[in-house]
Write a protein that holds these residues in place. Structure first.
Motif, PDB file in Angstrom:
ATOM      1  N   SER A  16      -0.543  -7.050 -25.017  1.00 16.33           N
ATOM      2  CA  SER A  16      -1.357  -6.063 -25.695  1.00 16.33           C
ATOM      3  C   SER A  16      -1.958  -6.585 -26.982  1.00 16.33           C
ATOM      4  O   SER A  16      -2.943  -6.063 -27.476  1.00 16.33           O
ATOM      5  N   LEU A  17      -1.358  -7.634 -27.558  1.00 10.51           N
ATOM      6  CA  LEU A  17      -1.863  -8.210 -28.799  1.00 10.51           C
ATOM      7  C   LEU A  17      -2.788  -9.382 -28.563  1.00 10.51           C
ATOM      8  O   LEU A  17      -3.427  -9.878 -29.491  1.00 10.51           O
ATOM      9  N   ALA A  18      -2.836  -9.906 -27.342  1.00 11.57           N
ATOM     10  CA  ALA A  18      -3.626 -11.117 -27.069  1.00 11.57           C
ATOM     11  C   ALA A  18      -4.917 -10.718 -26.394  1.00 11.57           C
ATOM     12  O   ALA A  18      -4.903 -10.298 -25.254  1.00 11.57           O
ATOM     13  N   GLY A  19      -6.041 -10.801 -27.040  1.00 13.01           N
ATOM     14  CA  GLY A  19      -7.316 -10.387 -26.467  1.00 13.01           C
ATOM     15  C   GLY A  19      -8.417 -11.399 -26.704  1.00 13.01           C
ATOM     16  O   GLY A  19      -8.673 -11.773 -27.826  1.00 13.01           O
ATOM     17  N   CYS A  20      -9.023 -11.835 -25.636  1.00  8.30           N
ATOM     18  CA  CYS A  20     -10.215 -12.664 -25.738  1.00  8.30           C
ATOM     19  C   CYS A  20     -10.998 -12.449 -24.475  1.00  8.30           C
ATOM     20  O   CYS A  20     -10.458 -11.985 -23.490  1.00  8.30           O
ATOM     21  N   GLN A  21     -12.275 -12.771 -24.484  1.00  9.41           N
ATOM     22  CA  GLN A  21     -13.113 -12.534 -23.325  1.00  9.41           C
ATOM     23  C   GLN A  21     -13.307 -13.807 -22.540  1.00  9.41           C
ATOM     24  O   GLN A  21     -13.485 -14.866 -23.108  1.00  9.41           O
ATOM     25  N   LYS A  22     -13.254 -13.655 -21.220  1.00 10.25           N
ATOM     26  CA  LYS A  22     -13.475 -14.800 -20.348  1.00 10.25           C
ATOM     27  C   LYS A  22     -14.113 -14.278 -19.073  1.00 10.25           C
ATOM     28  O   LYS A  22     -13.588 -13.352 -18.465  1.00 10.25           O
ATOM     29  N   GLY A  23     -15.216 -14.832 -18.670  1.00 11.55           N
ATOM     30  CA  GLY A  23     -15.949 -14.332 -17.512  1.00 11.55           C
ATOM     31  C   GLY A  23     -15.301 -14.726 -16.218  1.00 11.55           C
ATOM     32  O   GLY A  23     -14.546 -15.673 -16.148  1.00 11.55           O
ATOM     33  N   THR A  24     -15.635 -13.947 -15.164  1.00  8.57           N
ATOM     34  CA  THR A  24     -15.142 -14.276 -13.838  1.00  8.57           C
ATOM     35  C   THR A  24     -16.130 -13.780 -12.809  1.00  8.57           C
ATOM     36  O   THR A  24     -16.912 -12.885 -13.088  1.00  8.57           O
ATOM     37  N   ALA A  25     -16.095 -14.352 -11.628  1.00  7.00           N
ATOM     38  CA  ALA A  25     -17.035 -13.977 -10.579  1.00  7.00           C
ATOM     39  C   ALA A  25     -16.329 -13.228  -9.487  1.00  7.00           C
ATOM     40  O   ALA A  25     -15.206 -13.535  -9.135  1.00  7.00           O
ATOM     41  N   ALA A  26     -16.998 -12.195  -8.954  1.00  7.55           N
ATOM     42  CA  ALA A  26     -16.413 -11.449  -7.852  1.00  7.55           C
ATOM     43  C   ALA A  26     -16.451 -12.291  -6.599  1.00  7.55           C
ATOM     44  O   ALA A  26     -17.303 -13.141  -6.418  1.00  7.55           O
ATOM     45  N   LEU A  95      -6.691 -13.729 -14.006  1.00  7.99           N
ATOM     46  CA  LEU A  95      -6.799 -13.398 -12.585  1.00  7.99           C
ATOM     47  C   LEU A  95      -8.277 -13.207 -12.243  1.00  7.99           C
ATOM     48  O   LEU A  95      -9.023 -12.574 -13.002  1.00  7.99           O
ATOM     49  N   LEU A  96      -8.696 -13.746 -11.107  1.00  9.91           N
ATOM     50  CA  LEU A  96     -10.087 -13.665 -10.691  1.00  9.91           C
ATOM     51  C   LEU A  96     -10.423 -12.290 -10.123  1.00  9.91           C
ATOM     52  O   LEU A  96      -9.572 -11.576  -9.614  1.00  9.91           O
ATOM     53  N   GLY A  97     -11.702 -11.925 -10.207  1.00 14.39           N
ATOM     54  CA  GLY A  97     -12.193 -10.725  -9.543  1.00 14.39           C
ATOM     55  C   GLY A  97     -12.230  -9.487 -10.402  1.00 14.39           C
ATOM     56  O   GLY A  97     -12.433  -8.379  -9.875  1.00 14.39           O
ATOM     57  N   PHE A  98     -12.038  -9.614 -11.717  1.00 13.83           N
ATOM     58  CA  PHE A  98     -12.041  -8.450 -12.601  1.00 13.83           C
ATOM     59  C   PHE A  98     -13.171  -8.556 -13.619  1.00 13.83           C
ATOM     60  O   PHE A  98     -13.712  -9.627 -13.854  1.00 13.83           O
ATOM     61  N   ASN A 118     -11.505  -8.918 -20.533  1.00 14.65           N
ATOM     62  CA  ASN A 118     -11.442  -8.992 -19.080  1.00 14.65           C
ATOM     63  C   ASN A 118     -10.122  -8.400 -18.588  1.00 14.65           C
ATOM     64  O   ASN A 118      -9.055  -8.768 -19.077  1.00 14.65           O
ATOM     65  N   GLU A 119     -10.222  -7.486 -17.630  1.00 13.79           N
ATOM     66  CA  GLU A 119      -9.020  -6.865 -17.080  1.00 13.79           C
ATOM     67  C   GLU A 119      -8.086  -7.888 -16.442  1.00 13.79           C
ATOM     68  O   GLU A 119      -6.877  -7.669 -16.332  1.00 13.79           O
ATOM     69  N   GLY A 120      -8.635  -9.022 -16.025  1.00 14.21           N
ATOM     70  CA  GLY A 120      -7.819 -10.047 -15.390  1.00 14.21           C
ATOM     71  C   GLY A 120      -6.988 -10.876 -16.349  1.00 14.21           C
ATOM     72  O   GLY A 120      -6.146 -11.666 -15.912  1.00 14.21           O
ATOM     73  N   ILE A 133      13.926 -23.047 -13.143  1.00 14.65           N
ATOM     74  CA  ILE A 133      13.047 -21.894 -12.974  1.00 14.65           C
ATOM     75  C   ILE A 133      13.397 -21.196 -11.666  1.00 14.65           C
ATOM     76  O   ILE A 133      13.470 -21.827 -10.612  1.00 14.65           O
ATOM     77  N   GLU A 134      13.576 -19.877 -11.718  1.00 10.81           N
ATOM     78  CA  GLU A 134      13.936 -19.117 -10.520  1.00 10.81           C
ATOM     79  C   GLU A 134      12.838 -18.161 -10.068  1.00 10.81           C
ATOM     80  O   GLU A 134      12.791 -17.786  -8.891  1.00 10.81           O
ATOM     81  N   SER A 135      11.990 -17.724 -10.980  1.00 12.81           N
ATOM     82  CA  SER A 135      10.951 -16.768 -10.603  1.00 12.81           C
ATOM     83  C   SER A 135       9.792 -16.837 -11.591  1.00 12.81           C
ATOM     84  O   SER A 135       9.913 -17.384 -12.690  1.00 12.81           O
ATOM     85  N   ILE A 136       8.665 -16.272 -11.163  1.00 13.62           N
ATOM     86  CA  ILE A 136       7.485 -16.130 -12.012  1.00 13.62           C
ATOM     87  C   ILE A 136       7.062 -14.672 -11.960  1.00 13.62           C
ATOM     88  O   ILE A 136       7.054 -14.054 -10.896  1.00 13.62           O
ATOM     89  N   SER A 137       6.709 -14.114 -13.107  1.00 14.83           N
ATOM     90  CA  SER A 137       6.215 -12.738 -13.169  1.00 14.83           C
ATOM     91  C   SER A 137       4.851 -12.728 -13.848  1.00 14.83           C
ATOM     92  O   SER A 137       4.670 -13.348 -14.906  1.00 14.83           O
ATOM     93  N   ILE A 138       3.877 -12.065 -13.235  1.00 15.35           N
ATOM     94  CA  ILE A 138       2.518 -11.979 -13.762  1.00 15.35           C
ATOM     95  C   ILE A 138       2.164 -10.508 -13.944  1.00 15.35           C
ATOM     96  O   ILE A 138       2.254  -9.715 -13.001  1.00 15.35           O
ATOM     97  N   SER A 139       1.762 -10.124 -15.156  1.00 14.85           N
ATOM     98  CA  SER A 139       1.488  -8.735 -15.492  1.00 14.85           C
ATOM     99  C   SER A 139       0.065  -8.590 -15.998  1.00 14.85           C
ATOM    100  O   SER A 139      -0.331  -9.260 -16.952  1.00 14.85           O
ATOM    101  N   LYS A 140      -0.738  -7.727 -15.338  1.00 16.96           N
ATOM    102  CA  LYS A 140      -2.119  -7.471 -15.754  1.00 16.96           C
ATOM    103  C   LYS A 140      -2.267  -6.005 -16.166  1.00 16.96           C
ATOM    104  O   LYS A 140      -1.565  -5.133 -15.665  1.00 16.96           O
ATOM    105  N   PRO A 141      -3.192  -5.684 -17.096  1.00 19.25           N
ATOM    106  CA  PRO A 141      -3.387  -4.292 -17.497  1.00 19.25           C
ATOM    107  C   PRO A 141      -4.031  -3.460 -16.395  1.00 19.25           C
ATOM    108  O   PRO A 141      -4.774  -3.985 -15.566  1.00 19.25           O
ATOM    109  N   PHE A 142      -3.738  -2.168 -16.395  1.00 19.46           N
ATOM    110  CA  PHE A 142      -4.249  -1.175 -15.455  1.00 19.46           C
ATOM    111  C   PHE A 142      -3.580  -1.293 -14.077  1.00 19.46           C
ATOM    112  O   PHE A 142      -3.055  -2.352 -13.707  1.00 19.46           O
ATOM    113  N   TYR A 143      -3.603  -0.197 -13.351  1.00 24.76           N
ATOM    114  CA  TYR A 143      -3.041  -0.152 -12.001  1.00 24.76           C
ATOM    115  C   TYR A 143      -4.079  -0.658 -10.999  1.00 24.76           C
ATOM    116  O   TYR A 143      -5.233  -0.249 -11.028  1.00 24.76           O
TER     117      TYR A 143
END
Length: 232
Positions: A16-26, A95-98, A118-120, A133-143
């Motif tokens: 929630s504190l880390a914000g920057c813009q980065k483009g992506t293609a659908a 994450l791509l597509g957002f 970017n939502e991604g 390392i046993e697992s990786i967790s990736i969390s993006k904003p919004f459902y």
């Protein structure tokens, strides 16, 4: 709530504190002839794919191996012990597509605001013991309800993504969230990995999160606990 969700919750505050813009293609995806399996070629390299390829390789147990991935912008310079004997390290990926949206900053009271990004833009956490390392967790904003669509945009033609369980009940503390699902990801030249997709209620000052937990062993016990509809 499992340990992956604990680390994902910790990552929420950082995201929630880390914000920057980065483009992506659908990306458009063709239908697959095999039910429950999707393939699509991404328009650019995927940060999730790079992380998953390492995780599914012989070097994927080593903490130091992830430091060399240029796709991850590390927030933590090294693993941190969050409970006795358990470690995690957080970084940012895309994450791509957002697209760019107004995202809550997660700060309470008069400091609450929204920021355009970017939502991604997501938080990645690698988790395990001090030794491996046993697992990786990736969390993006919004459902995001269409989990397989998100995953196929990340893995593209490099992997086969198949649904092994869906209609999983949300956790008791995740009021208002949607059902979860589980997937297998078969990456060429790598061992098969498993992905649990779920939604987590971020609270009053966020818009909630979609979380993807990657493991190397089939999460049969978790699927049973969540009363998922399992597929052969």
């Amino acid at each position: 709530m499992n340990l992956n969700h604990l680390t994902a919750a910790a990552a929420i505050a950082i995201l929630s504190l880390a914000g920057c813009q980065k483009g992506t293609a659908a990306v458009e995806s063709p239908a697959s002839s095999k039910p429950g399996t999707e393939r699509v070629a991404p328009t650019q390299s995927s940060d999730m794919l790079a992380s998953a390829e390492l995780f599914a390789s012989d070097k994927g147990h080593d903490w130091s191996a992830y430091s060399a991935l240029p796709q991850i912008k590390w927030i933590d310079p090294s693993p941190k012990e969050y409970v006795p004997g358990r470690y995690s390290q957080h970084g940012k990926i895309l994450l791509l597509g957002f697209s760019v949206k107004e995202v809550p900053n997660g700060r309470p009271g008069p400091d609450y605001a929204t920021t355009k990004r970017n939502e991604g833009e997501s938080t990645l956490s690698i988790n395990g013991s001090q030794a491996a390392i046993e697992s990786i967790s990736i969390s993006k904003p919004f459902y995001s309800d269409d989990y397989i669509d998100v995953l196929k945009k990340q893995f593209g033609a490099a992997a086969e993504v198949s649904t092994i369980a869906d209609e999983c009940a949300p956790g008791e503390a995740e009021e208002g969230t949607g059902n979860g699902a589980f997937f297998t990801v078969s990456i060429a030249g790598r061992d098969k990995i498993y992905v649990q997709a779920s939604q987590q209620d971020g609270g009053k000052y966020t818009a909630g999160f979609t979380v993807f937990d990657l493991t190397r062993t089939r999460p049969s016990e978790v699927m049973a606990q969540l009363k998922c509809k399992q597929h052969p």
